[in-house]
Scaffold this active site. Structure first.
Site, PDB file in Angstrom:
ATOM      1  N   THR B 162      66.315   5.423  14.718  1.00 19.16           N
ATOM      2  CA  THR B 162      66.999   5.044  15.963  1.00 19.16           C
ATOM      3  C   THR B 162      66.872   3.528  16.094  1.00 19.16           C
ATOM      4  O   THR B 162      67.656   2.794  15.522  1.00 19.16           O
ATOM      5  CB  THR B 162      66.418   5.785  17.188  1.00 19.16           C
ATOM      6  OG1 THR B 162      65.010   5.588  17.245  1.00 19.16           O
ATOM      7  CG2 THR B 162      66.739   7.260  17.127  1.00 19.16           C
ATOM      8  N   LYS B 184      60.246   8.779  11.819  1.00 20.41           N
ATOM      9  CA  LYS B 184      60.985   7.797  12.612  1.00 20.41           C
ATOM     10  C   LYS B 184      60.257   7.661  13.933  1.00 20.41           C
ATOM     11  O   LYS B 184      59.567   8.571  14.392  1.00 20.41           O
ATOM     12  CB  LYS B 184      62.440   8.190  12.836  1.00 20.41           C
ATOM     13  CG  LYS B 184      62.710   9.385  13.679  1.00 20.41           C
ATOM     14  CD  LYS B 184      62.722   9.253  15.184  1.00 20.41           C
ATOM     15  CE  LYS B 184      63.183   7.939  15.712  1.00 20.41           C
ATOM     16  NZ  LYS B 184      63.061   7.959  17.230  1.00 20.41           N
ATOM     17  N   THR B 195      57.229   9.055  20.123  1.00 17.05           N
ATOM     18  CA  THR B 195      58.611   9.530  19.965  1.00 17.05           C
ATOM     19  C   THR B 195      58.874   9.468  18.548  1.00 17.05           C
ATOM     20  O   THR B 195      59.300   8.460  18.040  1.00 17.05           O
ATOM     21  CB  THR B 195      59.677   8.633  20.522  1.00 17.05           C
ATOM     22  OG1 THR B 195      59.652   8.781  21.875  1.00 17.05           O
ATOM     23  CG2 THR B 195      61.048   9.109  20.094  1.00 17.05           C
ATOM     24  N   GLU B 275      58.887  -1.156  18.775  1.00 21.33           N
ATOM     25  CA  GLU B 275      59.936  -1.963  19.409  1.00 21.33           C
ATOM     26  C   GLU B 275      59.425  -3.279  19.980  1.00 21.33           C
ATOM     27  O   GLU B 275      58.597  -3.313  20.876  1.00 21.33           O
ATOM     28  CB  GLU B 275      60.569  -1.170  20.560  1.00 21.33           C
ATOM     29  CG  GLU B 275      61.581  -0.150  20.080  1.00 21.33           C
ATOM     30  CD  GLU B 275      62.086   0.715  21.228  1.00 21.33           C
ATOM     31  OE1 GLU B 275      61.604   0.553  22.359  1.00 21.33           O
ATOM     32  OE2 GLU B 275      62.962   1.549  20.964  1.00 21.33           O
ATOM     33  N   ASN B 394      64.039  -2.367  25.635  1.00 19.61           N
ATOM     34  CA  ASN B 394      63.983  -1.167  26.445  1.00 19.61           C
ATOM     35  C   ASN B 394      64.786  -1.268  27.732  1.00 19.61           C
ATOM     36  O   ASN B 394      64.983  -0.284  28.423  1.00 19.61           O
ATOM     37  CB  ASN B 394      62.533  -0.789  26.722  1.00 19.61           C
ATOM     38  CG  ASN B 394      61.912  -0.202  25.473  1.00 19.61           C
ATOM     39  OD1 ASN B 394      62.370   0.820  24.993  1.00 19.61           O
ATOM     40  ND2 ASN B 394      60.921  -0.890  24.919  1.00 19.61           N
ATOM     41  N   SER B 399      72.564   0.928  26.786  1.00 19.14           N
ATOM     42  CA  SER B 399      73.870   0.319  27.021  1.00 19.14           C
ATOM     43  C   SER B 399      74.508  -0.077  25.688  1.00 19.14           C
ATOM     44  O   SER B 399      74.016   0.258  24.632  1.00 19.14           O
ATOM     45  CB  SER B 399      73.738  -0.887  27.926  1.00 19.14           C
ATOM     46  OG  SER B 399      72.740  -1.756  27.453  1.00 19.14           O
TER      47      SER B 399
END
Lengths: 399, 399
Positions: B162, B184, B195, B275, B394, B399
Site C-alpha cells: 500500500t 506488507k 497493519t 510511513e 497520514n 485523498s
C-alpha cells in the site's frame, strides 16, 4: 448554569487569582528563561481563612514540587503558592528536592508563615534544576514578595506560561462571592491532568473537606477530559485556596457549579492553545453502557495519531474512529455504531452513510459524535489534531 | 542462530512465499488502485499437505476478511491465500462480507478446491468495498490464477503493497527444508499486530498444531513488538502454510528458530519502511521484574508522541522517557532508572548523567536502553520517530 468569564472575553484587565477578596499575587522576571520573559509567580492567601485542596498528576514519576506540595495540602491548609516556569525541577536528584524545600522556606520567611503552608509548582524541562536554577527561583521569590498586589492576578498568569501563547484566566462572580483562577499548559495535555499548573482562589467560606470534594468533582469532568496528545506530565498540579473573605457560605451546589464553570473554561482555554494544533476537536460519545466506557472510547479516539493526522488534513476518516474504538474494552457492537463529523453522519450502523465530501472540516472547532447505541451514558473529551507544527514544536522544545 | 535472508540483501531475485517447494504465487494488476500498480496476489499450496495456522488482529473492530479467514483456518487446513490492496473491505456492510465470500469461491472454483480452504486478506482504506471494488477483486482472481508460477513470490510481494516503498520478503534455508515469507505494512503498526499482511510458507512437514504453536511463539517476540504509531489495524493477518513437500520433519527447536528468524527479519523490514519515519528506534528494556513489565515500559515509550518528536529533532530528551515510564503500572523506582541513547548514559538513577550533547542522534538507527534495575527480565520494542512526513502521509492518505 454559572458562566465563567475568561481572559479572551474580558481582555487583560480580568483578575484571575486576585478576583476573589483576600488574595494578592505577583509575576516577576527572575532570569530562569533565556527569553527574559516573566518566570516566577506568587499567590498569597491573606485570609481570614486558609483552607486548601489540590489534585496532582497521576504519573508515577513525580517531580520534587509535586512530592512536596502533596504534603503541604495534606492538612487542608495552605497560605501561598509559588510557581516557576523555566525548569520542571523533576529528576534533578536530592539537590532538586532541596531546592523545592528552600523555595518554600524563602516564601515562608518573607511572609511570616510556615514553609509547610507553601505550595510549590514548577514547569519547564525535566532534568533542569541546577544551582543556576535554584539561584533564579530564590531571586524570583524576593522579587515576587516585593511585587505582591491585590491586582497581581494577570501578572502571575503571565509568569507561569511556557509554550503557551497567551495567559489563561477565568472568573465566576456570584452573589457576594467569587471564584477565579489561572492556568498554564499547552502540550503534554493528558489524562489524569495535563502538563498543567492551575491555581484557583475563592473568597467563599469553605472547609478544606468541602474544597477537596468540589475540586475532585470539577476536575473529573473538566481537566481530566482534556487529552491533547496522550502524554502525561510529571508536574501537574491544581490547587484551590479559600480565604473566606466574603463571609458568605454558598450552597454546596452553587459552589460546585461556579468552580466547575471556572475549571471548564480554563480547560477549554488549554485545548485552544495546545501546541501546534490547528483543530480543537470535541469528541462526544453517547449511548455507552457506562460513563467510564464513554470516556474510554473518547480517549482512545483522542489518542489515535492516524485519526488526528486525518483531521489535520481536513479528512473525515471515520474508519480510523472505528479502528480506535475497537482497541478498547468498552462494550460496543461495530455494526451499531454511528459516527458524525461536524453534523454529517458519515457512518451508520458500521457502514458508510453520507459521502465524506459533505463534511467541512476547515473550521478550527471540530465536532465528532460517536453514538455507540448500546446504553444511555455519555462523555465528552477535548483533544487536538496532529500537525506539522506539533511535531516541530516538540522536536525543538529543549533547544 | 538461523539467519534469514531479506529482500535488501538478495535483490529482487529472492523468492519469498515461493522459496519453499510446493507453492505457486502470482501478483497482478486488477485496477483497484488508481495508481495502476499491482493490487491482487495469490499464494497456492500444491501440497502434498495443507496444514495451516494464522493469527489475526486483536482489534475488536474486525474487517470482513478477518472474520472469514478465522473460520477458514479453524480446522487447520488452508490451500490458498488471496490478498488485495486498494481497499480494506472493512465496515462495508453485508455487501462487503458477501464480497469476501465470493472472492474465496472464485479462487476455489478456479483451483478446484473448497472455498472454505481459501484465506482472504484485504488492505487499504476502511469503508472501501463497493461494487467496483468487488468487480476488481474478482477480475484480479482470474488474472492471478492464470499467472500462478513457482517463482511468483516477488510479484505477490509487490501486489500487496500500500504505502510501502518496497516489497518485503525473507527466506531461511535449512537442511533440506525452507521457510519463506512476504509482508506488507507501513503505517498503523501496533501491538497485537501491525497493519500488516504476512504470508509465510514452508515445505517442512508440520501438523497444524505445530504450526499454530510455532507461529504464536514467533509473532509474540517479533510482529507483536513492532509499535510504530500505537494504532492497531482492523485487517491484520499472519498466515503460515505448510506443504510438506520437502518430506523433512525438522526438530521442533529448529523449525521454531527458522520461523522466528523470518518473522524477525520481516518485522524489521516493516519498521524500516514505516510511513514517514526518519529514525528506526530500538527500545531495549532490561532489569524488569517480568517480561510483561519490560514490554509495557517499552511500549509506553514507543507511543509517547513527545519522545518520538524529540528523536525526530535529534534531541535525546530522556525526561520524556521517564515521564512515559511513569504512566505505566510496571514495577519501577524512578530513582533507580538509567537511560542511555546510542550508547551514552544520559540519565543515571533518575538524575542527569552524561551531557545530552554527547549523544549523536543523526543516524537513522537509534538505540534506547532503559535499565529499570528492579529485576532480571528484558524485552525489545521496535518503533519510529514522529515526523512531518508521518503527519503528511497520514493526513493525505485517503485523498
Amino acid at each position: 448554569m454559572t458562566d465563567a468569564t475568561s481572559t479572551d472575553q474580558a481582555g487583560t484587565s480580568l483578575q484571575g487569582v486576585t478576583a476573589a477578596a483576600g488574595f494578592r499575587a505577583a509575576g516577576v522576571t527572575a532570569g530562569l528563561k533565556a527569553s527574559g520573559k516573566p518566570d516566577v509567580a506568587l499567590v498569597v492567601n491573606d485570609g481570614p481563612e486558609a483552607a486548601a485542596a489540590a489534585v496532582f498528576t497521576s504519573n508515577r514519576a513525580q517531580a520534587h514540587p509535586v512530592v512536596w506540595s502533596r504534603q503541604v495540602v495534606g492538612d487542608g491548609v495552605a497560605r501561598a503558592v509559588v510557581l516557576n516556569s523555566g525548569g520542571a525541577n523533576c529528576f534533578t536528584g536530592p539537590f532538586g528536592f532541596q531546592t523545592t524545600h528552600m523555595t518554600a522556606e524563602a516564601v515562608g520567611d518573607a511572609l511570616g508563615i510556615g514553609a509547610g503552608d507553601v505550595v510549590v509548582c514548577s514547569t519547564g524541562l525535566i532534568g533542569v534544576g541546577d544551582q543556576t536554577f535554584r539561584d533564579g527561583v530564590l531571586r524570583g521569590v524576593d522579587l515576587a514578595v516585593a511585587a505582591l498586589d491585590t491586582e497581581g492576578g494577570p501578572a502571575a498568569a503571565t509568569a507561569i506560561m511556557t509554550t503557551d501563547t497567551k495567559p489563561k484566566q477565568s472568573v465566576a462572580t456570584e452573589d457576594g462571592w467569587t471564584v477565579g483562577g489561572m492556568a498554564k499548559g499547552a502540550g503534554m495535555l493528558a489524562p489524569g491532568l495535563a502538563t498543567m499548573l492551575v491555581v484557583i482562589t475563592t473568597d467563599a467560606v469553605q472547609t478544606a473537606e468541602q474544597l477537596d470534594q468540589a475540586l475532585r468533582a470539577a476536575t473529573r469532568v473538566t481537566f481530566d477530559r482534556v487529552d491533547s496528545d496522550g502524554c502525561m506530565s510529571t508536574n501537574d498540579t491544581v490547587v484551590l485556596l479559600s480565604s473566606g473573605a466574603s463571609g458568605v457560605t454558598p450552597e454546596v451546589g452553587d459552589f460546585q457549579e461556579a468552580l466547575t464553570a471556572v475549571c471548564a473554561d480554563l480547560a477549554r482555554q488549554l485545548q485552544q492553545d495546545a501546541e501546534g494544533a490547528s483543530h480543537d476537536i470535541t469528541i462526544t460519545v453517547t449511548g455507552a453502557v457506562s460513563e467510564d466506557d464513554a470516556v474510554t472510547v473518547g480517549r482512545s479516539v483522542a489518542r489515535n495519531n492516524l485519526f488526528k493526522a486525518a483531521v489535520f488534513g481536513n479528512d473525515p476518516n471515520w474508519g480510523r474512529v472505528l479502528a480506535a474504538i475497537g482497541t478498547t474494552d468498552a462494550e460496543f457492537d461495530p455494526y451499531a455504531v454511528d459516527v458524525s463529523m461536524n453534523g454529517v453522519r458519515v457512518c451508520h450502523a458500521g457502514a458508510p452513510d453520507r459521502p465524506s465530501d459533505e463534511v467541512d472540516l476547515t473550521p478550527r472547532d471540530t465536532q465528532v459524535l460517536i453514538e455507540l447505541g448500546v446504553g444511555t451514558h455519555a462523555a465528552t473529551i477535548l483533544t487536538n489534531d496532529l500537525t506539522h507544527d506539533y511535531v516541530h514544536e516538540n522536536s525543538a522544545y529543549s533547544s
